[in-house]
Design a protein around this motif. Structure first.
Motif, mmCIF file in Angstrom:
data_model
loop_
_atom_site.group_PDB
_atom_site.id
_atom_site.type_symbol
_atom_site.label_atom_id
_atom_site.label_comp_id
_atom_site.label_asym_id
_atom_site.label_seq_id
_atom_site.Cartn_x
_atom_site.Cartn_y
_atom_site.Cartn_z
ATOM 1 N N GLN A 168 0.840 -1.186 0.000
ATOM 2 C CA GLN A 168 0.000 0.000 0.000
ATOM 3 C C GLN A 168 0.881 1.243 0.000
ATOM 4 O O GLN A 168 2.054 1.191 0.380
ATOM 5 C CB GLN A 168 -0.950 0.005 1.185
ATOM 6 N N THR A 169 0.332 2.340 -0.458
ATOM 7 C CA THR A 169 1.099 3.581 -0.546
ATOM 8 C C THR A 169 1.668 3.955 0.819
ATOM 9 O O THR A 169 1.026 3.793 1.850
ATOM 10 C CB THR A 169 0.213 4.729 -1.059
ATOM 11 N N GLY A 170 2.916 4.436 0.795
ATOM 12 C CA GLY A 170 3.598 4.823 2.021
ATOM 13 C C GLY A 170 4.413 3.721 2.648
ATOM 14 O O GLY A 170 5.294 4.005 3.466
ATOM 15 N N ALA A 171 4.134 2.472 2.298
ATOM 16 C CA ALA A 171 4.867 1.345 2.880
ATOM 17 C C ALA A 171 6.206 1.155 2.166
ATOM 18 O O ALA A 171 6.476 1.756 1.115
ATOM 19 C CB ALA A 171 4.036 0.068 2.793
ATOM 20 N N GLU A 172 7.051 0.298 2.735
ATOM 21 C CA GLU A 172 8.337 -0.008 2.114
ATOM 22 C C GLU A 172 8.165 -1.142 1.107
ATOM 23 O O GLU A 172 7.513 -2.149 1.387
ATOM 24 C CB GLU A 172 9.370 -0.406 3.153
ATOM 25 N N ILE A 173 8.732 -0.962 -0.072
ATOM 26 C CA ILE A 173 8.752 -1.995 -1.113
ATOM 27 C C ILE A 173 10.005 -2.834 -0.915
ATOM 28 O O ILE A 173 11.110 -2.293 -0.810
ATOM 29 C CB ILE A 173 8.776 -1.362 -2.519
ATOM 30 N N ALA A 210 6.267 3.834 -0.797
ATOM 31 C CA ALA A 210 5.669 3.404 -2.067
ATOM 32 C C ALA A 210 4.651 4.422 -2.584
ATOM 33 O O ALA A 210 3.842 4.953 -1.822
ATOM 34 C CB ALA A 210 5.002 2.043 -1.888
ATOM 35 N N GLN A 211 4.697 4.660 -3.883
ATOM 36 C CA GLN A 211 3.760 5.560 -4.559
ATOM 37 C C GLN A 211 3.013 4.784 -5.640
ATOM 38 O O GLN A 211 3.526 3.799 -6.174
ATOM 39 C CB GLN A 211 4.520 6.734 -5.195
ATOM 40 N N LEU A 212 1.809 5.234 -5.972
ATOM 41 C CA LEU A 212 1.030 4.547 -6.997
ATOM 42 C C LEU A 212 1.798 4.445 -8.313
ATOM 43 O O LEU A 212 1.743 3.426 -9.004
ATOM 44 C CB LEU A 212 -0.298 5.272 -7.228
ATOM 45 N N ARG A 213 2.546 5.478 -8.642
ATOM 46 C CA ARG A 213 3.275 5.481 -9.916
ATOM 47 C C ARG A 213 4.456 4.516 -9.935
ATOM 48 O O ARG A 213 5.042 4.267 -10.991
ATOM 49 C CB ARG A 213 3.768 6.896 -10.242
ATOM 50 N N ASP A 214 4.821 3.955 -8.770
ATOM 51 C CA ASP A 214 5.909 2.980 -8.726
ATOM 52 C C ASP A 214 5.490 1.625 -9.300
ATOM 53 O O ASP A 214 6.350 0.788 -9.608
ATOM 54 C CB ASP A 214 6.398 2.767 -7.287
ATOM 55 N N SER A 215 4.201 1.376 -9.416
ATOM 56 C CA SER A 215 3.724 0.098 -9.951
ATOM 57 C C SER A 215 4.340 -0.164 -11.322
ATOM 58 O O SER A 215 4.489 0.751 -12.137
ATOM 59 C CB SER A 215 2.197 0.104 -10.070
ATOM 60 N N GLY A 216 4.691 -1.421 -11.566
ATOM 61 C CA GLY A 216 5.278 -1.768 -12.858
ATOM 62 C C GLY A 216 6.107 -3.035 -12.759
ATOM 63 O O GLY A 216 6.045 -3.776 -11.776
ATOM 64 N N ILE A 217 6.897 -3.267 -13.799
ATOM 65 C CA ILE A 217 7.736 -4.465 -13.873
ATOM 66 C C ILE A 217 9.189 -4.101 -13.573
ATOM 67 O O ILE A 217 9.781 -3.259 -14.240
ATOM 68 C CB ILE A 217 7.648 -5.129 -15.262
ATOM 69 N N PHE A 218 9.737 -4.749 -12.554
ATOM 70 C CA PHE A 218 11.159 -4.633 -12.240
ATOM 71 C C PHE A 218 11.859 -5.894 -12.747
ATOM 72 O O PHE A 218 11.272 -6.978 -12.760
ATOM 73 C CB PHE A 218 11.379 -4.493 -10.737
ATOM 74 N N THR A 219 13.123 -5.747 -13.154
ATOM 75 C CA THR A 219 13.898 -6.887 -13.641
ATOM 76 C C THR A 219 15.256 -6.899 -12.960
ATOM 77 O O THR A 219 15.922 -5.860 -12.874
ATOM 78 C CB THR A 219 14.100 -6.821 -15.165
ATOM 79 N N VAL A 220 15.663 -8.064 -12.449
ATOM 80 C CA VAL A 220 16.994 -8.205 -11.897
ATOM 81 C C VAL A 220 17.847 -8.972 -12.905
ATOM 82 O O VAL A 220 17.418 -9.978 -13.457
ATOM 83 C CB VAL A 220 16.976 -8.928 -10.528
#
Length: 228
Positions: A38-43, A98-108
């Motif tokens: 949720q927004t504000g939490a740590e990813i 966390a922000q709403l705009r952070d949503s997406g695909i991360f790749t390692v």
């Protein structure tokens, strides 16, 4: 006849080489996939790698480099939406607030030591506003054989869905009951529809419930008159 046999041999060799390469790639797993916050939490992305490695790089949406870990130290890419919020270790990528705009695909992307081949793996991040301010409205006067409407509302939350219940049992749509988002319509109402109703508004990271009692009056209730 030699040419077709030669082509077949070459094709088999290519397929065999590709299969061997895939088997020799470093294996990558994530402790949690997808990551839901949720927004504000740590990813927190936690990666599990089955072989020693030289470096790992994190990318966002296929191209933007978030940062790199190598030789027991990290380098964070400046000028991104994650600047000032990011920490990278040998096993984790952590992003504060966390922000709403952070949503997406991360790749390692992992570059192993020794003879193991490099490999990469994507992971999805979904960020939600928490559900808040849930309330349930019922009519003050509900009469059998008529239309009765209940409304579930909320003032916070993204990707919210609603579940309805009465007396501890889930309510499902049928010939008399119509459910649409935060609305429940009973038509026609019956005396047996009276009771305590519950609506639960939720998304994948939060939920809130509101309850209200509904009284259904008889359609032909006696009317008191003066002098009777």
């Amino acid at each position: 006849m030699r040419q077709p046999l030669l082509l077949l041999s070459l094709s088999l060799a290519v397929l065999l080489s590709a299969n061997v390469l895939a088997q020799n790639q470093v294996q990558i797993q994530f402790q949690t996939d997808p990551v839901l916050v949720q927004t504000g939490a740590e990813i927190v992305f936690t990666v599990v790698i089955d072989a020693p490695f030289f470096s790992l790089k994190w990318r966002y949406q296929g191209g933007l480099t978030v940062g790199l870990w190598s030789a027991a130290s990290s380098t964070i890419n400046s000028g991104t939406q994650f600047t000032g919020r990011t920490t990278i270790t040998a096993t984790q990528l952590r992003i504060l607030g966390a922000q709403l705009r952070d949503s997406g695909i991360f790749t390692v992307e992992v570059d192993p030591t020794g003879t193991t081949a490099p490999n990469s793996r994507p992971i999805q991040l979904r960020v939600f506003d928490a559900v808040a301010g849930v309330s349930l409205s019922v009519p003050s006067v509900a009469v059998e054989a008529r239309n009765v409407s209940l409304s579930c509302t909320w003032n916070g939350g993204t990707d919210v869905t609603v579940q309805w219940g009465k007396g501890g049992v889930a309510i499902l749509a049928d010939a008399r009951i119509t459910i649409s988002a935060g609305s429940l319509v009973i038509n026609p109402a019956r005396r047996g529809d009276a009771g305590e109703y519950k609506c639960t508004a939720s998304n994948l990271v939060s939920a809130q419930t509101a309850t209200k009692s509904l009284t259904v009056y008889c359609e032909f209730a006696p009317i008191e008159t003066s002098g009777s």
